[in-house]
Motif scaffolding. Structure first.
Motif, PDB file in Angstrom:
ATOM      1  N   TYR A 128      34.722  37.418  34.422  1.00  0.00           N
ATOM      2  CA  TYR A 128      34.783  38.512  35.396  1.00  0.00           C
ATOM      3  C   TYR A 128      36.185  39.123  35.447  1.00  0.00           C
ATOM      4  N   ALA A 129      37.208  38.284  35.453  1.00  0.00           N
ATOM      5  CA  ALA A 129      38.573  38.795  35.549  1.00  0.00           C
ATOM      6  C   ALA A 129      38.924  39.675  34.358  1.00  0.00           C
ATOM      7  N   VAL A 130      38.559  39.240  33.162  1.00  0.00           N
ATOM      8  CA  VAL A 130      38.832  40.043  31.969  1.00  0.00           C
ATOM      9  C   VAL A 130      38.067  41.358  32.024  1.00  0.00           C
ATOM     10  N   SER A 131      36.815  41.293  32.461  1.00  0.00           N
ATOM     11  CA  SER A 131      36.000  42.507  32.541  1.00  0.00           C
ATOM     12  C   SER A 131      36.590  43.516  33.513  1.00  0.00           C
ATOM     13  N   PHE A 132      36.959  43.068  34.705  1.00  0.00           N
ATOM     14  CA  PHE A 132      37.517  43.987  35.699  1.00  0.00           C
ATOM     15  C   PHE A 132      38.923  44.448  35.315  1.00  0.00           C
ATOM     16  N   TRP A 133      39.690  43.571  34.698  1.00  0.00           N
ATOM     17  CA  TRP A 133      41.054  43.954  34.305  1.00  0.00           C
ATOM     18  C   TRP A 133      41.024  45.061  33.250  1.00  0.00           C
ATOM     19  N   ASN A 134      40.116  44.958  32.302  1.00  0.00           N
ATOM     20  CA  ASN A 134      40.049  45.934  31.222  1.00  0.00           C
ATOM     21  C   ASN A 134      39.255  47.186  31.582  1.00  0.00           C
ATOM     22  N   ALA A 170      37.537  42.041  43.218  1.00  0.00           N
ATOM     23  CA  ALA A 170      36.263  42.153  42.506  1.00  0.00           C
ATOM     24  C   ALA A 170      35.808  40.794  41.989  1.00  0.00           C
ATOM     25  N   THR A 171      36.724  39.994  41.478  1.00  0.00           N
ATOM     26  CA  THR A 171      36.345  38.678  40.958  1.00  0.00           C
ATOM     27  C   THR A 171      35.875  37.754  42.073  1.00  0.00           C
ATOM     28  N   VAL A 172      36.554  37.773  43.216  1.00  0.00           N
ATOM     29  CA  VAL A 172      36.142  36.939  44.349  1.00  0.00           C
ATOM     30  C   VAL A 172      34.741  37.325  44.821  1.00  0.00           C
ATOM     31  N   ILE A 173      34.504  38.623  44.975  1.00  0.00           N
ATOM     32  CA  ILE A 173      33.182  39.082  45.425  1.00  0.00           C
ATOM     33  C   ILE A 173      32.118  38.755  44.380  1.00  0.00           C
ATOM     34  N   ALA A 174      32.437  38.991  43.118  1.00  0.00           N
ATOM     35  CA  ALA A 174      31.467  38.723  42.053  1.00  0.00           C
ATOM     36  C   ALA A 174      31.119  37.238  41.984  1.00  0.00           C
ATOM     37  N   MET A 175      32.112  36.367  42.130  1.00  0.00           N
ATOM     38  CA  MET A 175      31.843  34.936  42.076  1.00  0.00           C
ATOM     39  C   MET A 175      31.034  34.483  43.286  1.00  0.00           C
ATOM     40  N   ASN A 177      47.615  48.064  41.682  1.00  0.00           N
ATOM     41  CA  ASN A 177      46.210  48.379  41.946  1.00  0.00           C
ATOM     42  C   ASN A 177      45.288  47.532  41.080  1.00  0.00           C
ATOM     43  N   THR A 178      45.639  47.367  39.815  1.00  0.00           N
ATOM     44  CA  THR A 178      44.807  46.581  38.915  1.00  0.00           C
ATOM     45  C   THR A 178      44.703  45.135  39.377  1.00  0.00           C
ATOM     46  N   VAL A 179      45.831  44.573  39.812  1.00  0.00           N
ATOM     47  CA  VAL A 179      45.814  43.194  40.305  1.00  0.00           C
ATOM     48  C   VAL A 179      44.915  43.073  41.527  1.00  0.00           C
ATOM     49  N   VAL A 180      45.043  44.015  42.460  1.00  0.00           N
ATOM     50  CA  VAL A 180      44.225  43.986  43.679  1.00  0.00           C
ATOM     51  C   VAL A 180      42.751  44.158  43.325  1.00  0.00           C
ATOM     52  N   TYR A 181      42.444  45.146  42.491  1.00  0.00           N
ATOM     53  CA  TYR A 181      41.046  45.383  42.113  1.00  0.00           C
ATOM     54  C   TYR A 181      40.448  44.162  41.423  1.00  0.00           C
ATOM     55  N   THR A 182      41.205  43.557  40.533  1.00  0.00           N
ATOM     56  CA  THR A 182      40.684  42.417  39.777  1.00  0.00           C
ATOM     57  C   THR A 182      40.451  41.213  40.679  1.00  0.00           C
ATOM     58  N   VAL A 229      34.508  47.848  42.651  1.00  0.00           N
ATOM     59  CA  VAL A 229      34.098  46.468  42.892  1.00  0.00           C
ATOM     60  C   VAL A 229      32.585  46.305  42.966  1.00  0.00           C
ATOM     61  N   LEU A 230      31.925  47.110  43.775  1.00  0.00           N
ATOM     62  CA  LEU A 230      30.522  46.860  44.092  1.00  0.00           C
ATOM     63  C   LEU A 230      29.523  47.171  42.981  1.00  0.00           C
ATOM     64  N   PRO A 231      29.658  48.287  42.237  1.00  0.00           N
ATOM     65  CA  PRO A 231      28.638  48.577  41.219  1.00  0.00           C
ATOM     66  C   PRO A 231      28.494  47.495  40.160  1.00  0.00           C
ATOM     67  N   ASN A 232      29.548  46.758  39.868  1.00  0.00           N
ATOM     68  CA  ASN A 232      29.493  45.713  38.842  1.00  0.00           C
ATOM     69  C   ASN A 232      29.737  44.335  39.438  1.00  0.00           C
TER      70      ASN A 232
END
Length: 309
Positions: A220-226, A102-107, A94-99, A162-165
């Motif tokens: 972004y990846a570090v932020s979403f991963w943690n 989320a990183t793709v959308i954020a970028m 789940n963490t890998v998928v979320y990260t 993903v979306l709020p941040n």
């Protein structure tokens, strides 16, 4: 005679290499610089090395404060207990998928938004920048955000994380400044060649922005991963948790027999003694593995081969 003339001509035509010798002051600077950077590296790596050593050490040595860089009483009980749990791997996936999502959308959102507001001729540019900066200092608060996520039906879904941040204003402003400093001649030449705005962005701007893009991806990846609080707040089903929430729950209940699915008292004591170190190692390991592939962009020259102003 002819041979001597030809040889002399070759000597004249041969390019001469000039060797620039370092001054004594510069040599001293290099030595001092190497020593200082070495000390900084040791200071930064020492705590992490100690944490890794504690994660592989026996409970009695950890409690006695005897673990320092080298594991004492090598023990992997906690690793075995955590990694034998199928829920751990489900949450890790789940963490890998979320990260990644989320990183793709954020970028995508950050790069397009930053490129738009980097254009001084854009109408409403000041309002858009002001609206973005406003969110750095003011937000709706925890309860309104929770109500909003619940009303939108995002609870127990990927989108609650993903979306709020999706956009970090700090990253947005950094990328905006980078785009503003790009030579306008590049885009003008591309426009003359017939490229549209999207063509210029995707074929000219982004390829020349690898350094800042790599930096933002890592941020972004570090932020979403943690991240764990959003999942802890908006998700009720354990199979949807990221691994950070799994390890947080395990850490919070390490002294309870039910938290680890049973086992001997000695095993539970061992888990309680180094679960923090194990949680840190398992959480940071993927980011540490990713960093060397991105680090080269931090030191690479930006705008290589492009027009300089």
């Amino acid at each position: 005679m002819t041979t001597d003339v030809a040889r002399a001509a070759e000597e004249v035509a041969r390019p001469r290499t000039t060797v620039v010798r370092d001054t004594p002051g510069y040599r001293v600077f290099r030595v001092v610089n190497a020593v200082v950077l070495g000390v900084v590296c040791v200071v930064m790596l020492y705590p992490f090395a100690t944490i890794v050593a504690q994660s592989f050490s026996a409970e009695r040595h950890i409690n006695a404060g005897e673990v320092n860089l080298v594991p004492r009483g090598f023990n992997v009980d906690t690793y075995q207990l955590v990694m034998a749990d199928s829920m751990f791997w489900a949450n890790y996936r789940n963490t890998v998928v979320y990260t990644v999502v989320a990183t793709v959308i954020a970028m995508a959102l950050t790069t397009t938004f930053a490129y738009a507001i980097s254009k001084r001729h854009l109408k409403g540019r000041s309002f858009l920048i002001g609206a973005a900066v406003f969110t750095m200092f003011f937000n709706g608060g925890l309860i309104p955000n929770y109500v909003l996520i619940s009303t939108l039906g995002f609870k127990n879904t990927l989108w609650a994380i993903v979306l709020p941040n999706a956009i970090s204003v700090f990253n947005l402003l950094v990328m905006k400044s980078f785009f503003e400093n790009m030579p306008e001649e590049l885009e003008e030449a591309a426009a003359i060649d017939g490229l549209s705005t999207y063509g210029i962005f995707f074929r000219i701007v982004l390829p020349l922005s690898k350094a800042v893009l790599a930096t933002m991806v890592l941020f972004y990846a570090v932020s979403f991963w943690n991240s764990w609080f959003a999942a802890f707040l908006y998700m009720d089903r354990s199979e949807l948790f990221p691994v950070t929430v799994y390890l947080r729950n395990l850490l919070a209940a390490a002294t309870s027999a039910t938290s680890v699915g049973g086992g001997s008292t000695d095993n539970l004591t061992q888990v309680d003694s180094n679960i923090k170190a194990v949680a840190m190692v398992l959480t940071v390991l993927p980011i540490v593995a990713l960093y060397p592939f991105i680090q080269k962009y931090f030191v690479s020259g930006v705008m290589l081969g492009a027009v300089k102003q």
